[in-house]
Design a protein around this motif. Structure first.
Motif, PDB file in Angstrom:
ATOM      1  N   ILE A   1       0.645  -1.291  -0.363  1.00 27.10           N
ATOM      2  CA  ILE A   1      -0.301  -0.118   0.162  1.00 27.10           C
ATOM      3  C   ILE A   1       0.511   1.656  -0.174  1.00 27.10           C
ATOM      4  O   ILE A   1       0.822   2.321  -0.830  1.00 27.10           O
ATOM      5  CB  ILE A   1      -0.779   0.049   1.062  1.00 27.10           C
ATOM      6  N   ALA A   2       1.822   1.065   0.920  1.00 26.50           N
ATOM      7  CA  ALA A   2       2.531   2.333   1.134  1.00 26.50           C
ATOM      8  C   ALA A   2       2.986   2.873  -0.313  1.00 26.50           C
ATOM      9  O   ALA A   2       3.332   4.197  -0.856  1.00 26.50           O
ATOM     10  CB  ALA A   2       3.920   2.277   1.667  1.00 26.50           C
ATOM     11  N   GLY A   3       2.806   1.905  -1.843  1.00 27.11           N
ATOM     12  CA  GLY A   3       3.735   2.992  -2.534  1.00 27.11           C
ATOM     13  C   GLY A   3       3.226   2.903  -3.884  1.00 27.11           C
ATOM     14  O   GLY A   3       2.646   4.078  -4.617  1.00 27.11           O
ATOM     15  N   ILE A   4       1.354   2.336  -4.159  1.00 26.67           N
ATOM     16  CA  ILE A   4       0.586   3.523  -4.582  1.00 26.67           C
ATOM     17  C   ILE A   4      -0.096   4.224  -3.448  1.00 26.67           C
ATOM     18  O   ILE A   4      -0.072   5.676  -4.246  1.00 26.67           O
ATOM     19  CB  ILE A   4      -0.477   2.327  -3.662  1.00 26.67           C
ATOM     20  N   GLY A   5      -0.165   5.035  -2.023  1.00 26.82           N
ATOM     21  CA  GLY A   5      -0.517   5.528  -1.279  1.00 26.82           C
ATOM     22  C   GLY A   5       0.724   6.475  -1.729  1.00 26.82           C
ATOM     23  O   GLY A   5       0.317   7.700  -1.610  1.00 26.82           O
ATOM     24  N   ARG A   6       1.928   6.694  -2.109  1.00 26.16           N
ATOM     25  CA  ARG A   6       2.560   7.272  -2.738  1.00 26.16           C
ATOM     26  C   ARG A   6       2.751   7.913  -3.876  1.00 26.16           C
ATOM     27  O   ARG A   6       2.747   9.346  -3.842  1.00 26.16           O
ATOM     28  CB  ARG A   6       4.638   6.923  -2.559  1.00 26.16           C
ATOM     29  N   TRP A   7       1.572   7.291  -4.726  1.00 19.77           N
ATOM     30  CA  TRP A   7       1.752   7.742  -5.764  1.00 19.77           C
ATOM     31  C   TRP A   7       0.563   9.081  -6.136  1.00 19.77           C
ATOM     32  O   TRP A   7       0.687  10.045  -6.774  1.00 19.77           O
ATOM     33  CB  TRP A   7       1.533   6.522  -7.224  1.00 19.77           C
ATOM     34  N   VAL A   8      -0.079   8.453  -5.091  1.00 21.05           N
ATOM     35  CA  VAL A   8      -1.715   9.208  -4.891  1.00 21.05           C
ATOM     36  C   VAL A   8      -1.644  10.583  -4.136  1.00 21.05           C
ATOM     37  O   VAL A   8      -1.692  11.446  -4.346  1.00 21.05           O
ATOM     38  CB  VAL A   8      -2.297   8.015  -4.064  1.00 21.05           C
ATOM     39  N   LEU A   9      -0.241  10.199  -3.024  1.00 25.20           N
ATOM     40  CA  LEU A   9       0.028  11.597  -2.583  1.00 25.20           C
ATOM     41  C   LEU A   9       0.863  12.971  -3.540  1.00 25.20           C
ATOM     42  O   LEU A   9       0.211  14.116  -3.930  1.00 25.20           O
ATOM     43  CB  LEU A   9       0.899  12.212  -1.807  1.00 25.20           C
ATOM     44  N   CYS A  10       1.689  11.717  -4.291  1.00 27.50           N
ATOM     45  CA  CYS A  10       1.751  13.503  -5.677  1.00 27.50           C
ATOM     46  C   CYS A  10       1.450  13.401  -6.309  1.00 27.50           C
ATOM     47  O   CYS A  10       1.139  14.501  -7.019  1.00 27.50           O
ATOM     48  CB  CYS A  10       3.117  12.423  -6.245  1.00 27.50           C
ATOM     49  N   GLU A  11       0.236  12.364  -7.070  1.00 22.63           N
ATOM     50  CA  GLU A  11      -0.316  12.834  -7.971  1.00 22.63           C
ATOM     51  C   GLU A  11      -1.525  13.952  -7.815  1.00 22.63           C
ATOM     52  O   GLU A  11      -1.807  14.958  -8.658  1.00 22.63           O
ATOM     53  CB  GLU A  11      -1.385  11.494  -8.499  1.00 22.63           C
ATOM     54  N   ALA A  12      -1.782  13.889  -6.278  1.00 22.45           N
ATOM     55  CA  ALA A  12      -3.429  14.656  -6.698  1.00 22.45           C
ATOM     56  C   ALA A  12      -2.437  16.099  -6.312  1.00 22.45           C
ATOM     57  O   ALA A  12      -3.206  16.571  -6.274  1.00 22.45           O
ATOM     58  CB  ALA A  12      -3.671  14.131  -4.684  1.00 22.45           C
ATOM     59  N   CYS A  13      -1.623  15.906  -5.740  1.00 20.93           N
ATOM     60  CA  CYS A  13      -0.583  17.250  -5.004  1.00 20.93           C
ATOM     61  C   CYS A  13      -0.422  17.924  -6.728  1.00 20.93           C
ATOM     62  O   CYS A  13      -0.537  18.543  -6.526  1.00 20.93           O
ATOM     63  CB  CYS A  13       0.512  17.310  -4.133  1.00 20.93           C
ATOM     64  N   ARG A  14      -0.024  17.529  -7.255  1.00 13.73           N
ATOM     65  CA  ARG A  14       0.707  18.077  -8.659  1.00 13.73           C
ATOM     66  C   ARG A  14      -0.496  18.091  -9.223  1.00 13.73           C
ATOM     67  O   ARG A  14      -0.440  19.474 -10.028  1.00 13.73           O
ATOM     68  CB  ARG A  14       1.726  17.042  -9.735  1.00 13.73           C
ATOM     69  N   GLN A  15      -1.803  17.258  -9.810  1.00 18.17           N
ATOM     70  CA  GLN A  15      -2.505  17.880 -10.153  1.00 18.17           C
ATOM     71  C   GLN A  15      -3.198  19.335 -10.196  1.00 18.17           C
ATOM     72  O   GLN A  15      -3.984  19.523 -10.544  1.00 18.17           O
ATOM     73  CB  GLN A  15      -3.605  16.011 -10.002  1.00 18.17           C
ATOM     74  N   LEU A  16      -3.960  19.237  -8.084  1.00 12.66           N
ATOM     75  CA  LEU A  16      -4.259  20.261  -8.096  1.00 12.66           C
ATOM     76  C   LEU A  16      -3.276  21.449  -8.301  1.00 12.66           C
ATOM     77  O   LEU A  16      -4.001  22.593  -8.848  1.00 12.66           O
ATOM     78  CB  LEU A  16      -3.904  19.978  -6.363  1.00 12.66           C
ATOM     79  N   LYS A  17      -2.033  21.910  -8.091  1.00 11.21           N
ATOM     80  CA  LYS A  17      -1.494  22.831  -8.394  1.00 11.21           C
ATOM     81  C   LYS A  17      -1.296  22.879 -10.058  1.00 11.21           C
ATOM     82  O   LYS A  17      -1.364  24.322 -10.683  1.00 11.21           O
ATOM     83  CB  LYS A  17       0.174  21.982  -8.268  1.00 11.21           C
ATOM     84  N   ALA A  18      -1.516  21.862 -10.863  1.00  7.87           N
ATOM     85  CA  ALA A  18      -1.713  22.128 -12.141  1.00  7.87           C
ATOM     86  C   ALA A  18      -2.984  23.206 -12.583  1.00  7.87           C
ATOM     87  O   ALA A  18      -3.611  23.871 -13.338  1.00  7.87           O
ATOM     88  CB  ALA A  18      -1.477  21.401 -13.111  1.00  7.87           C
ATOM     89  N   TRP A  19      -4.089  22.584 -11.248  1.00 10.61           N
ATOM     90  CA  TRP A  19      -5.280  23.442 -12.101  1.00 10.61           C
ATOM     91  C   TRP A  19      -5.557  24.428 -11.320  1.00 10.61           C
ATOM     92  O   TRP A  19      -6.639  25.505 -11.707  1.00 10.61           O
ATOM     93  CB  TRP A  19      -6.062  22.391 -11.267  1.00 10.61           C
ATOM     94  N   PHE A  20      -4.635  24.940 -10.191  1.00  7.12           N
ATOM     95  CA  PHE A  20      -4.349  26.196  -9.464  1.00  7.12           C
ATOM     96  C   PHE A  20      -4.287  27.476 -11.081  1.00  7.12           C
ATOM     97  O   PHE A  20      -4.312  28.167 -11.374  1.00  7.12           O
ATOM     98  CB  PHE A  20      -4.073  25.945  -8.491  1.00  7.12           C
ATOM     99  N   GLY A  21      -2.846  26.206 -11.799  1.00  5.11           N
ATOM    100  CA  GLY A  21      -2.705  27.254 -12.158  1.00  5.11           C
ATOM    101  C   GLY A  21      -3.068  27.728 -13.704  1.00  5.11           C
ATOM    102  O   GLY A  21      -3.090  28.149 -13.912  1.00  5.11           O
ATOM    103  N   ALA A  22      -4.730  26.679 -13.723  1.00  7.01           N
ATOM    104  CA  ALA A  22      -4.921  27.397 -15.117  1.00  7.01           C
ATOM    105  C   ALA A  22      -7.003  27.826 -14.488  1.00  7.01           C
ATOM    106  O   ALA A  22      -7.475  27.568 -14.796  1.00  7.01           O
ATOM    107  CB  ALA A  22      -5.740  24.941 -15.577  1.00  7.01           C
ATOM    108  N   GLY A  23      -6.652  27.989 -13.562  1.00  5.38           N
ATOM    109  CA  GLY A  23      -7.734  29.024 -12.654  1.00  5.38           C
ATOM    110  C   GLY A  23      -8.782  28.794 -12.461  1.00  5.38           C
ATOM    111  O   GLY A  23      -9.572  29.496 -11.622  1.00  5.38           O
TER     112      GLY A  23
END
Ligand code: C2E
Ligand code: MG
Ligand code: MG
Ligand code: MG
Length: 291
Positions: free
Chosen positions: A87-109
């Protein structure tokens, strides 16, 4: 039955059982491949304020994009991954992806609302968790206030004090802390005043039969009142009907999510949902072209 089959040596292995053993072995190796190959995707479910309907958050929910079997929901692989130490490997991917995606959405307004990420108890107990989250936020360039961690009551049951230490560090870092599926676990209510929790998510099992079921109305009312006395926010999970929403509103519940608003959506569907919302919010009455 050994005689019937004529293969006594294998009598304990019905076709069903051997199939299951094979599946488990197969599943484990496929999950390892999935982690290495990042065969996961996040769907996002909006959370709205009950007071005014504004968007207050997005919950990230993982799915496995299996190359042959298609999209697999978390209930079909997260418990298995927990049991096999994956689960740690999956959880790490989830955290990274969620943070990356949210930051990208903020950038898109897009609206500046936090993303909520589910953490299993096993992930929560990783000694490196706070350091990992600190690094993931920094790598994504996301302020900690935009990440909310959802934990189940099982992490609170910890007389050893490890949970309190980790929760305090996460709180000091600035991430939000929510208790998921609240009311279904066995945690003592005393933990709620001891731990730096921000939110209780009222479990769907209490929400689904309100307003008809008096017992569930009583439980939901009690959770909202207790949470507010303790200065915690409440989120109702699994809201499917306007009647459920109306009752939760009258109880003063703060936020809600559920199929009434939207199912968890992939990024394309969420983008369409967002676009439709802002169109609705900004009614172009004065400057719309006249036919
Ligand atoms: P959860 O965190 O309590 O998430 C809510 C679940 O209820 C989601 O199922 C969601 O799709 C579903 N749901 C939302 N609104 C409604 C509704 O109105 N009606 C009904 N019937 N269901 C609704 P999903 O996506 O299958 O996730 C199941 C569970 O898997 C989650 O429960 C969470 O405990 C776990 N999970 C999901 N993503 C992750 C993850 O990234 N890591 C970990 N460790 N667990 C995860
Ligand atoms: Mg959750
Ligand atoms: Mg839940
Ligand atoms: Mg759950």
């Amino acid at each position: 039955h050994a005689k019937d089959s004529g293969r006594g040596h294998y009598q304990f292995f019905t076709p069903d059982m051997s199939q299951r053993a094979f599946d488990a072995l197969h599943m484990e190796s496929q999950l390892r491949e999935a982690i290495a190959g990042e065969q996961f995707v996040l769907h996002y479910q909006p959370q709205l304020s009950l007071a005014d309907g504004r968007l207050v958050g997005l919950e990230a929910l993982v799915r496995w994009q299996h190359p042959q079997r298609g999209l697999i929901g978390p209930d079909a692989f997260v418990p298995f991954a927990e049991a096999r130490g994956l689960i740690a490997g999956i959880g790490r991917w989830v955290l990274c992806e969620a943070c990356r995606q949210l930051k990208a959405w903020f950038g898109a307004g897009w609206p500046m609302v936090p993303v909520a990420v589910n953490l299993s108890a096993i992930e929560f107990r990783q000694p490196s968790l706070v350091q990992d989250i600190t690094e993931i936020l920094a790598a994504a360039g996301l302020a900690p206030q935009y990440l909310e961690i959802e934990l189940t009551e099982s992490v609170l049951m910890d007389p050893g004090g490890f949970a309190l230490g980790t929760l305090s560090k996460l709180k000091a870092l600035g991430v939000g802390l929510a208790i998921d599926d609240f009311g279904t676990g066995y945690s003592s209510l005393a933990y709620l005043k001891r731990y730096p929790i921000d939110k209780l998510k009222i479990d769907r099992s209490f929400v689904c039969d309100i307003p008809g079921d008096g017992d569930d109305v009583a439980i939901t009312t009690a959770i909202v009142q207790m949470a507010h006395s303790l200065k915690l926010l409440t989120v109702a999970e699994g809201v499917e009907t306007p009647e459920q929403r109306a009752l939760l509103q009258s109880l003063g519940c703060d936020e809600y999510q559920g199929y009434l608003i939207a199912r968890p959506m992939d990024t394309a569907a969420l983008q369409a949902w967002m676009a439709q919302r802002s169109d609705n919010a900004v009614q172009p009455s004065s400057n719309s072209p006249s036919p």
